[in-house]
Motif scaffolding. Sequence first.
Motif, mmCIF file in Angstrom:
data_model
loop_
_atom_site.group_PDB
_atom_site.id
_atom_site.type_symbol
_atom_site.label_atom_id
_atom_site.label_comp_id
_atom_site.label_asym_id
_atom_site.label_seq_id
_atom_site.Cartn_x
_atom_site.Cartn_y
_atom_site.Cartn_z
ATOM 1 N N ALA A 411 41.444 82.524 44.079
ATOM 2 C CA ALA A 411 40.934 83.560 43.163
ATOM 3 C C ALA A 411 39.578 83.928 43.005
ATOM 4 O O ALA A 411 40.050 85.396 43.030
ATOM 5 N N SER A 412 38.614 83.433 43.082
ATOM 6 C CA SER A 412 37.443 83.866 42.860
ATOM 7 C C SER A 412 36.806 84.638 44.502
ATOM 8 O O SER A 412 36.014 85.232 44.410
ATOM 9 N N VAL A 413 36.506 83.781 45.467
ATOM 10 C CA VAL A 413 35.720 83.704 46.423
ATOM 11 C C VAL A 413 36.608 84.106 47.537
ATOM 12 O O VAL A 413 36.620 83.573 48.324
ATOM 13 N N ALA A 414 37.404 84.738 47.877
ATOM 14 C CA ALA A 414 38.594 85.049 48.788
ATOM 15 C C ALA A 414 37.607 85.592 50.107
ATOM 16 O O ALA A 414 37.874 85.064 51.423
ATOM 17 N N ASP A 415 36.125 85.858 49.443
ATOM 18 C CA ASP A 415 35.392 86.053 51.087
ATOM 19 C C ASP A 415 34.634 85.805 51.434
ATOM 20 O O ASP A 415 34.622 85.534 52.536
ATOM 21 N N VAL A 416 35.092 83.873 51.016
ATOM 22 C CA VAL A 416 34.362 82.663 51.324
ATOM 23 C C VAL A 416 35.620 81.726 51.927
ATOM 24 O O VAL A 416 35.243 80.908 51.022
ATOM 25 N N PHE A 436 29.042 73.312 45.460
ATOM 26 C CA PHE A 436 28.697 74.330 44.747
ATOM 27 C C PHE A 436 27.573 75.147 44.639
ATOM 28 O O PHE A 436 27.417 76.573 44.970
ATOM 29 N N GLN A 437 26.619 74.374 45.812
ATOM 30 C CA GLN A 437 24.944 75.335 46.255
ATOM 31 C C GLN A 437 25.475 75.959 47.436
ATOM 32 O O GLN A 437 24.889 77.083 47.320
ATOM 33 N N ASP A 438 26.389 75.414 48.120
ATOM 34 C CA ASP A 438 26.510 76.974 48.917
ATOM 35 C C ASP A 438 27.388 77.946 48.727
ATOM 36 O O ASP A 438 26.795 79.655 49.133
ATOM 37 N N LEU A 439 28.260 77.842 47.948
ATOM 38 C CA LEU A 439 28.961 78.712 46.918
ATOM 39 C C LEU A 439 27.942 79.899 46.015
ATOM 40 O O LEU A 439 27.942 80.984 46.427
ATOM 41 N N LYS A 440 27.289 78.872 45.750
ATOM 42 C CA LYS A 440 25.806 79.995 44.592
ATOM 43 C C LYS A 440 25.171 80.452 45.678
ATOM 44 O O LYS A 440 24.846 81.927 45.863
ATOM 45 N N SER A 446 30.987 85.343 43.687
ATOM 46 C CA SER A 446 31.535 84.761 42.851
ATOM 47 C C SER A 446 31.351 83.302 42.303
ATOM 48 O O SER A 446 31.980 82.310 42.014
ATOM 49 N N PHE A 447 30.087 82.620 42.185
ATOM 50 C CA PHE A 447 29.457 81.287 42.144
ATOM 51 C C PHE A 447 30.235 81.430 40.658
ATOM 52 O O PHE A 447 31.034 81.313 40.130
ATOM 53 N N TYR A 448 29.844 82.660 40.023
ATOM 54 C CA TYR A 448 29.899 82.588 38.032
ATOM 55 C C TYR A 448 31.980 82.936 37.840
ATOM 56 O O TYR A 448 32.161 82.392 37.233
#
Length: 564
Positions: A411-416, A436-440, A446-448
């Motif tokens: 839902a929040s990080v469709a592009d990754v 968590f680290q990779d996403l931020k 997208s992380f938040y």
Amino acid sequence: MSSLEVSSRSVRSLCASAWPDFGTSAIVFAAAAAASASGSVAPAAVEGVTAKSDAHQDKKANKGGKKKEDGRGKSSAEMRCSSIVLADEPLDVMAFGDTVKHPPQRLYNAFLRKTLGEQQKAGSTSPSQFRVLTYNILLDAFCDSDWALEHIFPYVRNRRFVRRDYRQQLVLDDLKAIDPDVICLQEVQGPVFTRYLDLHLQSEGYVCLYANKKSVQPFGSCVCFRTTKFELVSSEIIDLTTEWQNLPEATRLVEQAPKLPEGLVRSTTIAHCVRLRDRASHREVVVVNNHLYSSPNGSNVRIIQAATMLQYVQKHHPNMPAVICGDLNTRLESGVMRLMLAGIVEGDHPEWAEGDQFDAHRADKQEEREFDWHSVIVWNDIAFCRRLFIALDMQRTGFIPTEALHDAITASVADVGTLAQELPPTVDYRRLFRFFQDLKLHSRESFYQFLASLRDRVPAATIDGQSSIVPVPIIAKPQNYAHCELRHDMHLALCHADIPCTYLAFDPPEPTVNDFMLHTRRLLKCVYEVPGPSFDMLTVEKAIPSSQHPSDHIPLAADYDFGV
């Protein structure tokens, strides 16, 4: 800590008692500065007071003759830094003897001089006591760059306030106000030490010892001691980039993480161990000045550095009274502080797993490095990650089902989506933290969004970052990363245990405690904690550094007594 109402009346009364020799103009300036900070008077009015003072002094100095000028046609007042207004031209380090006409009228220093003066009059000190100060004075390169002023100190309303020729005077004023017997400074630039601090502190009765980091850059720390109180026994630089190899666990750590030595060398970290003898009682004390590695990803490196420093002190100065202080770049809940205060950090402490990301993200360009440095997982993110893992690890096995995260990820990080696809069916805490680290780093937004979608699954997910104790997740059979149990038996205690803030930066401000003062509780007693500035003082101009405070850290000081 005491608080002061920021008003022109309080400033007038405090400054009149603290600086009676500087006349009405100094008090008027202080009142105007406080009013400007509160928004009731325009900053131009404050600068006008100083400009008039400089003009008056130049007129007085050149009475009966032509006004002194330099090669560019500027008057001495225009070229000299005043209590607030500085010349627009770049200036080098102020030389010994260069002064401002009026010391900056500062709320904290006025309060401090009054408080410590009353303590002295009350006769509450004894000959066996001594005062130690630790202070990260903020390296110029860390505060006056465009990037720093945009991202870390955006509230600085005038760039003059972060220039070294302005700030170093305020640092010296802080040291004089606190009047310590031993001074431990971090983030000291070599030229500032040799051409300003050392010379001024020598004139105040100190001997100063500088220690450069393991780097070609002139940047390090210094320890100064009052010669009427102490004499030097020894001064030793602990090279934490190599000394860690003397830990009994060193071989095991390298086997677990072959790249760890490279990271420790890259840290360039040292500690400065100074042994002093009290001239009156002939008793000795060891003072260790620390500035541990600052990378947010380097929690495992800081644990190793702290253990190395403690082992060195125990080996070379056994059973000695000791004060260990400095900017430890950590928090009270950290593995470093657990080691310091409990005497042990376990091999399954979560910071070993979190520190495994130390080499996960590297950048060649400076701008990319600066961005990554401040985009990695910070304390509140770490707290959420730990709470989330604990909430989802309902069987207490040290593993959580990745399926529990998939909906939120999609839902929040469709592009990754590839980041989610890389996750195995179950993940341990180390793998979740890496995600968590990779996403931020990929996308803060997208992380938040991802974190917001998981809030209902994490009890007490929001914490204040200071007093709340974050639960420790179960670590399932640590492997493939550096971890071990480390111990010491110095029996350390903490001064200023309840201080709410030693570092205050960013907008909105993020108060944290990074600076600590510890002592061997069986051999020394902390008898007085010198009060630090109240939060109200620090936030007069939103955060620090500011016109009132030269660093993003505050000075921390305490009185110790040999007579335990």
